[in-house]
Design a protein around this motif. Sequence first.
Motif, PDB file in Angstrom:
ATOM      1  N   GLN A  33       4.977 -48.207 -16.611  1.00  0.00           N
ATOM      2  CA  GLN A  33       5.097 -46.836 -16.132  1.00  0.00           C
ATOM      3  C   GLN A  33       3.802 -46.345 -15.497  1.00  0.00           C
ATOM      4  OE1 GLN A  33       6.454 -45.145 -19.883  1.00  0.00           O
ATOM      5  NE2 GLN A  33       8.462 -44.713 -19.007  1.00  0.00           N
ATOM      6  N   ALA A  34       2.686 -46.906 -15.919  1.00  0.00           N
ATOM      7  CA  ALA A  34       1.385 -46.467 -15.418  1.00  0.00           C
ATOM      8  C   ALA A  34       0.964 -47.188 -14.140  1.00  0.00           C
ATOM      9  CB  ALA A  34       0.321 -46.677 -16.496  1.00  0.00           C
ATOM     10  N   ARG A  35       1.717 -48.182 -13.693  1.00  0.00           N
ATOM     11  CA  ARG A  35       1.334 -48.913 -12.491  1.00  0.00           C
ATOM     12  C   ARG A  35       1.384 -48.005 -11.268  1.00  0.00           C
ATOM     13  NH1 ARG A  35      -1.768 -52.665 -13.611  1.00  0.00           N
ATOM     14  NH2 ARG A  35      -1.509 -53.390 -11.468  1.00  0.00           N
ATOM     15  N   PRO A  36       0.516 -48.245 -10.281  1.00  0.00           N
ATOM     16  CA  PRO A  36       0.505 -47.415  -9.070  1.00  0.00           C
ATOM     17  C   PRO A  36       1.852 -47.406  -8.369  1.00  0.00           C
ATOM     18  CG  PRO A  36      -1.455 -48.797  -9.177  1.00  0.00           C
ATOM     19  CD  PRO A  36      -0.556 -49.263 -10.280  1.00  0.00           C
ATOM     20  N   ALA A  37       2.258 -46.249  -7.885  1.00  0.00           N
ATOM     21  CA  ALA A  37       3.567 -46.114  -7.239  1.00  0.00           C
ATOM     22  C   ALA A  37       3.681 -46.982  -5.988  1.00  0.00           C
ATOM     23  CB  ALA A  37       3.807 -44.646  -6.880  1.00  0.00           C
ATOM     24  N   ALA A  38       2.540 -47.312  -5.366  1.00  0.00           N
ATOM     25  CA  ALA A  38       2.577 -48.098  -4.130  1.00  0.00           C
ATOM     26  C   ALA A  38       2.916 -49.571  -4.376  1.00  0.00           C
ATOM     27  CB  ALA A  38       1.232 -47.998  -3.414  1.00  0.00           C
ATOM     28  N   GLU A  39       2.802 -50.035  -5.625  1.00  0.00           N
ATOM     29  CA  GLU A  39       3.111 -51.436  -5.910  1.00  0.00           C
ATOM     30  C   GLU A  39       4.607 -51.690  -5.845  1.00  0.00           C
ATOM     31  OE1 GLU A  39      -0.554 -52.729  -8.899  1.00  0.00           O
ATOM     32  OE2 GLU A  39       1.437 -52.346  -9.713  1.00  0.00           O
ATOM     33  N   SER A  47       6.832 -51.809 -26.315  1.00  0.00           N
ATOM     34  CA  SER A  47       6.481 -50.419 -25.987  1.00  0.00           C
ATOM     35  C   SER A  47       5.176 -50.372 -25.204  1.00  0.00           C
ATOM     36  CB  SER A  47       6.356 -49.581 -27.269  1.00  0.00           C
ATOM     37  OG  SER A  47       7.592 -49.485 -27.937  1.00  0.00           O
ATOM     38  N   HIS A  48       4.240 -51.217 -25.589  1.00  0.00           N
ATOM     39  CA  HIS A  48       2.956 -51.302 -24.890  1.00  0.00           C
ATOM     40  C   HIS A  48       3.183 -51.752 -23.442  1.00  0.00           C
ATOM     41  CE1 HIS A  48      -1.310 -51.532 -24.534  1.00  0.00           C
ATOM     42  NE2 HIS A  48      -1.376 -52.846 -24.498  1.00  0.00           N
ATOM     43  N   THR A  53      -4.883 -56.174 -23.247  1.00  0.00           N
ATOM     44  CA  THR A  53      -5.185 -55.078 -24.174  1.00  0.00           C
ATOM     45  C   THR A  53      -4.407 -55.200 -25.483  1.00  0.00           C
ATOM     46  OG1 THR A  53      -3.483 -53.695 -23.113  1.00  0.00           O
ATOM     47  CG2 THR A  53      -5.738 -53.486 -22.288  1.00  0.00           C
ATOM     48  N   LEU A  54      -3.860 -56.386 -25.747  1.00  0.00           N
ATOM     49  CA  LEU A  54      -3.008 -56.562 -26.920  1.00  0.00           C
ATOM     50  C   LEU A  54      -3.768 -56.323 -28.225  1.00  0.00           C
ATOM     51  CD1 LEU A  54      -0.092 -57.337 -27.627  1.00  0.00           C
ATOM     52  CD2 LEU A  54      -0.870 -59.694 -27.885  1.00  0.00           C
ATOM     53  N   ASP A  55      -4.993 -56.793 -28.282  1.00  0.00           N
ATOM     54  CA  ASP A  55      -5.772 -56.653 -29.516  1.00  0.00           C
ATOM     55  C   ASP A  55      -5.951 -55.187 -29.895  1.00  0.00           C
ATOM     56  OD1 ASP A  55      -7.243 -57.352 -31.723  1.00  0.00           O
ATOM     57  OD2 ASP A  55      -9.116 -57.639 -30.637  1.00  0.00           O
ATOM     58  N   GLN A  56      -6.345 -54.358 -28.941  1.00  0.00           N
ATOM     59  CA  GLN A  56      -6.558 -52.949 -29.261  1.00  0.00           C
ATOM     60  C   GLN A  56      -5.246 -52.233 -29.547  1.00  0.00           C
ATOM     61  OE1 GLN A  56      -8.324 -52.074 -25.261  1.00  0.00           O
ATOM     62  NE2 GLN A  56      -6.969 -50.289 -25.286  1.00  0.00           N
ATOM     63  N   ALA A  57      -4.143 -52.711 -28.980  1.00  0.00           N
ATOM     64  CA  ALA A  57      -2.846 -52.084 -29.224  1.00  0.00           C
ATOM     65  C   ALA A  57      -2.331 -52.364 -30.629  1.00  0.00           C
ATOM     66  CB  ALA A  57      -1.823 -52.554 -28.195  1.00  0.00           C
ATOM     67  N   ARG A  97       4.187 -57.780 -12.821  1.00  0.00           N
ATOM     68  CA  ARG A  97       3.114 -58.754 -13.026  1.00  0.00           C
ATOM     69  C   ARG A  97       1.870 -58.053 -13.563  1.00  0.00           C
ATOM     70  NH1 ARG A  97      -1.423 -60.653 -10.563  1.00  0.00           N
ATOM     71  NH2 ARG A  97      -1.775 -62.920 -10.484  1.00  0.00           N
ATOM     72  N   GLY A  98       1.478 -56.972 -12.920  1.00  0.00           N
ATOM     73  CA  GLY A  98       0.294 -56.245 -13.364  1.00  0.00           C
ATOM     74  C   GLY A  98       0.455 -55.696 -14.765  1.00  0.00           C
ATOM     75  N   ALA A  99       1.650 -55.213 -15.083  1.00  0.00           N
ATOM     76  CA  ALA A  99       1.892 -54.622 -16.401  1.00  0.00           C
ATOM     77  C   ALA A  99       1.827 -55.656 -17.512  1.00  0.00           C
ATOM     78  CB  ALA A  99       3.244 -53.914 -16.415  1.00  0.00           C
ATOM     79  N   VAL A 100       2.432 -56.804 -17.306  1.00  0.00           N
ATOM     80  CA  VAL A 100       2.441 -57.805 -18.386  1.00  0.00           C
ATOM     81  C   VAL A 100       1.058 -58.411 -18.575  1.00  0.00           C
ATOM     82  CG1 VAL A 100       3.103 -59.863 -17.030  1.00  0.00           C
ATOM     83  CG2 VAL A 100       3.779 -59.670 -19.427  1.00  0.00           C
ATOM     84  N   LEU A 101       0.302 -58.617 -17.500  1.00  0.00           N
ATOM     85  CA  LEU A 101      -1.052 -59.134 -17.656  1.00  0.00           C
ATOM     86  C   LEU A 101      -1.948 -58.105 -18.334  1.00  0.00           C
ATOM     87  CD1 LEU A 101      -1.593 -61.035 -14.277  1.00  0.00           C
ATOM     88  CD2 LEU A 101      -0.839 -61.935 -16.489  1.00  0.00           C
ATOM     89  N   ALA A 102      -1.757 -56.832 -17.997  1.00  0.00           N
ATOM     90  CA  ALA A 102      -2.516 -55.774 -18.671  1.00  0.00           C
ATOM     91  C   ALA A 102      -2.147 -55.705 -20.146  1.00  0.00           C
ATOM     92  CB  ALA A 102      -2.248 -54.434 -17.993  1.00  0.00           C
ATOM     93  N   THR A 103      -0.882 -55.965 -20.456  1.00  0.00           N
ATOM     94  CA  THR A 103      -0.435 -55.970 -21.854  1.00  0.00           C
ATOM     95  C   THR A 103      -1.150 -57.063 -22.634  1.00  0.00           C
ATOM     96  OG1 THR A 103       1.744 -55.092 -21.261  1.00  0.00           O
ATOM     97  CG2 THR A 103       1.551 -56.228 -23.379  1.00  0.00           C
TER      98      THR A 103
END
Length: 229
Positions: free
Chosen positions: A85-91, A78-79, A107-111, A98-104
Amino acid sequence: MRTDEPTAPVAAGLRERKKRRTRDALLRAALLLFVSQGYERTTVDEITDTVHVSQRTFFRYFANKEEVAFAVQDLVESHFFAALQARPAAEGPLEAMRGAVLATWDTLDQALCEVVPVDLYMRGYRLIERTPALLAVHLRRCTGLEERIARLLAAREGLDADADPRPRVAAAAFCGVMRVTGRLWGQGEDTSVAAIRRMTETYLDQIGPALTGNWRRNAPTAGARPAGR
């Protein structure tokens, strides 16, 4: 007239928090038992005894051991979807995934901090990779995850996933890389988030070269005849 009894909304809120605490306690107890003595050897009775609740309470929150084993994985997925869904539309699709999974991973600890320690989740994830019964379920779940990603990509790009094959192809490539990195990370000695993040980034960056490049160092030019003929 004053009363010491909580109002209905407050009482409902207190009940929900108590339920959440009980569920989280069962989840943590189950994961600790799974990683310490194995998934197959752990019984529901052992989980409930650790938390000092009844089996009936356990089954109020989880259908079975399998569901509790994947409960945190559901949160992580879900995270990831929220990040995608939050990634920039231009990507483009691959860049967004790639950006989403690295961001996941970043930020995994806080999630997860309010549910389980991130280290316990990583040990549980490793357990899934090393337990045949759980791995079979994981692979089955990956099929559904891949379809969800494909449909989200199609929506981002304004495409019909049932008419245009590209969202499913992109999702399949991404999920294939995630399966490879999960398996290799599970076989390694470093169980940290940083380790799987590095591996994920390295392998995702190879999708383009692997699919479009010529792997042979001295590949003959198209149309060239082999030597000696």
